[in-house]
Design a protein around this motif. Sequence first.
Motif, PDB file in Angstrom:
ATOM      1  N   ALA A  85     -62.998  31.599  -3.790  1.00 16.75           N
ATOM      2  CA  ALA A  85     -61.612  31.255  -4.120  1.00 16.75           C
ATOM      3  C   ALA A  85     -60.653  31.736  -3.037  1.00 16.75           C
ATOM      4  CB  ALA A  85     -61.247  31.850  -5.475  1.00 16.75           C
ATOM      5  N   VAL A  86     -60.897  32.941  -2.515  1.00 17.90           N
ATOM      6  CA  VAL A  86     -60.058  33.455  -1.429  1.00 17.90           C
ATOM      7  C   VAL A  86     -60.191  32.587  -0.179  1.00 17.90           C
ATOM      8  CG1 VAL A  86     -59.758  35.391   0.149  1.00 17.90           C
ATOM      9  CG2 VAL A  86     -60.045  35.804  -2.273  1.00 17.90           C
ATOM     10  N   LEU A  87     -61.430  32.199   0.152  1.00 20.83           N
ATOM     11  CA  LEU A  87     -61.631  31.335   1.314  1.00 20.83           C
ATOM     12  C   LEU A  87     -60.947  29.992   1.135  1.00 20.83           C
ATOM     13  CD1 LEU A  87     -65.390  32.034   2.169  1.00 20.83           C
ATOM     14  CD2 LEU A  87     -63.358  32.838   3.381  1.00 20.83           C
ATOM     15  N   GLY A  88     -61.040  29.433  -0.086  1.00 19.28           N
ATOM     16  CA  GLY A  88     -60.383  28.156  -0.321  1.00 19.28           C
ATOM     17  C   GLY A  88     -58.876  28.262  -0.229  1.00 19.28           C
ATOM     18  N   ALA A  89     -58.305  29.346  -0.797  1.00 21.61           N
ATOM     19  CA  ALA A  89     -56.860  29.514  -0.730  1.00 21.61           C
ATOM     20  C   ALA A  89     -56.387  29.797   0.695  1.00 21.61           C
ATOM     21  CB  ALA A  89     -56.426  30.648  -1.656  1.00 21.61           C
ATOM     22  N   VAL A 102     -55.812  24.299  -6.167  1.00 22.08           N
ATOM     23  CA  VAL A 102     -56.996  23.483  -6.469  1.00 22.08           C
ATOM     24  C   VAL A 102     -58.211  23.988  -5.714  1.00 22.08           C
ATOM     25  CG1 VAL A 102     -58.000  21.183  -6.213  1.00 22.08           C
ATOM     26  CG2 VAL A 102     -55.689  21.435  -7.109  1.00 22.08           C
ATOM     27  N   LEU A 103     -58.041  24.298  -4.416  1.00 19.13           N
ATOM     28  CA  LEU A 103     -59.171  24.792  -3.634  1.00 19.13           C
ATOM     29  C   LEU A 103     -59.636  26.155  -4.136  1.00 19.13           C
ATOM     30  CD1 LEU A 103     -58.234  23.741   0.013  1.00 19.13           C
ATOM     31  CD2 LEU A 103     -59.977  22.753  -1.492  1.00 19.13           C
ATOM     32  N   ALA A 104     -58.703  26.995  -4.573  1.00 16.90           N
ATOM     33  CA  ALA A 104     -59.102  28.296  -5.115  1.00 16.90           C
ATOM     34  C   ALA A 104     -59.907  28.129  -6.401  1.00 16.90           C
ATOM     35  CB  ALA A 104     -57.862  29.150  -5.379  1.00 16.90           C
ATOM     36  N   LEU A 105     -59.460  27.238  -7.268  1.00 18.38           N
ATOM     37  CA  LEU A 105     -60.211  26.983  -8.501  1.00 18.38           C
ATOM     38  C   LEU A 105     -61.579  26.370  -8.208  1.00 18.38           C
ATOM     39  CD1 LEU A 105     -57.377  25.626 -10.835  1.00 18.38           C
ATOM     40  CD2 LEU A 105     -58.459  27.878 -10.876  1.00 18.38           C
ATOM     41  N   LEU A 106     -61.619  25.461  -7.240  1.00 22.73           N
ATOM     42  CA  LEU A 106     -62.903  24.872  -6.865  1.00 22.73           C
ATOM     43  C   LEU A 106     -63.856  25.920  -6.296  1.00 22.73           C
ATOM     44  CD1 LEU A 106     -61.849  21.465  -5.231  1.00 22.73           C
ATOM     45  CD2 LEU A 106     -62.957  21.841  -7.444  1.00 22.73           C
ATOM     46  N   GLY A 107     -63.314  26.851  -5.513  1.00 22.83           N
ATOM     47  CA  GLY A 107     -64.152  27.927  -4.991  1.00 22.83           C
ATOM     48  C   GLY A 107     -64.687  28.822  -6.085  1.00 22.83           C
ATOM     49  N   LEU A 108     -63.841  29.129  -7.069  1.00 26.01           N
ATOM     50  CA  LEU A 108     -64.283  29.964  -8.185  1.00 26.01           C
ATOM     51  C   LEU A 108     -65.371  29.273  -9.000  1.00 26.01           C
ATOM     52  CD1 LEU A 108     -63.875  32.559  -9.833  1.00 26.01           C
ATOM     53  CD2 LEU A 108     -62.098  31.368 -11.127  1.00 26.01           C
ATOM     54  N   CYS A 112     -69.587  30.323  -9.299  1.00 24.24           N
ATOM     55  CA  CYS A 112     -70.311  30.484 -10.567  1.00 24.24           C
ATOM     56  C   CYS A 112     -71.403  29.426 -10.716  1.00 24.24           C
ATOM     57  CB  CYS A 112     -69.330  30.408 -11.730  1.00 24.24           C
ATOM     58  SG  CYS A 112     -68.067  31.709 -11.719  1.00 24.24           S
ATOM     59  N   GLY A 113     -71.080  28.188 -10.294  1.00 25.26           N
ATOM     60  CA  GLY A 113     -72.088  27.138 -10.375  1.00 25.26           C
ATOM     61  C   GLY A 113     -73.272  27.381  -9.454  1.00 25.26           C
ATOM     62  N   THR A 114     -73.032  27.990  -8.298  1.00 23.42           N
ATOM     63  CA  THR A 114     -74.133  28.306  -7.384  1.00 23.42           C
ATOM     64  C   THR A 114     -75.089  29.314  -8.007  1.00 23.42           C
ATOM     65  OG1 THR A 114     -72.715  27.876  -5.480  1.00 23.42           O
ATOM     66  CG2 THR A 114     -74.681  29.202  -5.099  1.00 23.42           C
ATOM     67  N   CYS A 115     -74.545  30.320  -8.672  1.00 20.68           N
ATOM     68  CA  CYS A 115     -75.411  31.295  -9.350  1.00 20.68           C
ATOM     69  C   CYS A 115     -76.208  30.635 -10.474  1.00 20.68           C
ATOM     70  CB  CYS A 115     -74.564  32.441  -9.893  1.00 20.68           C
ATOM     71  SG  CYS A 115     -73.817  33.473  -8.613  1.00 20.68           S
ATOM     72  N   ALA A 116     -75.561  29.727 -11.210  1.00 20.26           N
ATOM     73  CA  ALA A 116     -76.280  29.027 -12.279  1.00 20.26           C
ATOM     74  C   ALA A 116     -77.396  28.154 -11.721  1.00 20.26           C
ATOM     75  CB  ALA A 116     -75.292  28.184 -13.090  1.00 20.26           C
TER      76      ALA A 116
END
Length: 277
Positions: A85-89, A102-108, A112-116
Amino acid sequence: MPDQFAAVAAIAAGAFCGTAVLAIGSQGWLPEASGWWLRKRAALHGPLHVAHARRSLSDSIERAGWRETPERVVAFSVALGGALAVLGAASASSMPAGSAVVLALLGLVGGCGTCALALNSAIQRRRRRLSGELVPLLELFTLELSSGGSALSALGSVAVQVEGELAADLRRLLIASQVAGSASFESRLLEYADHVDLPALGSLATIMAASREYGTGASQGVRALATDLRRAQRRELIAHSRHALNSVLLPAAVGVLLPFLGVLMFPAVSVLQRSLH
């Protein structure tokens, strides 16, 4: 305005990372806070409905073969999402404010999706590994049954001789079933088959239960089960080989055949172009 959103995203990510570090090292660094959390966790499970989610995550971690607690997995997932999220922002600092959010939310969500996805991939790899260990174990089990003796003793002998994760789990189940008043080995094997999502182990438990209750021979059923698994593995290997062949031939056709045809047809096309002019 974009700088303000980037600063807010950075602060939130830092808070997430700090919380993750404290959660990971709470058992060694903060015993009092860890004890407070263990006391309050039971009270929080009811209103927040966390118990079911934690149990489901714990089962998935066990299926994957990881030696981690659900809290640590969640902490790592949140920390990774916060970093993305920090990188996206930060990457959207020169864009409008809405793009940064939007990019921060996508990063967040992406963290989480990568871990799943990693957890699900680990579950599938472990399942394939156990399925691959089951076939030679069943073949050795068939040989032990042909020499006489009960099915449990033959399986115990094979589990002791074979090295692997599945053999170790079978040894553990056999030892646990020998305790007086405990569940039988077949019922434990059925639960284990459901837990690792391996129906072949459930079929083995059914064969052994029928052999114990009705006195029927288990060698034919085990041999048929091993044959079916070997054929299924052969079909899967053929399908994987075809897929790998298509993955190689298509890039080769695009990257090699088309340039070769272009070089081969260039003189004829040049002559035709001159003749038209």
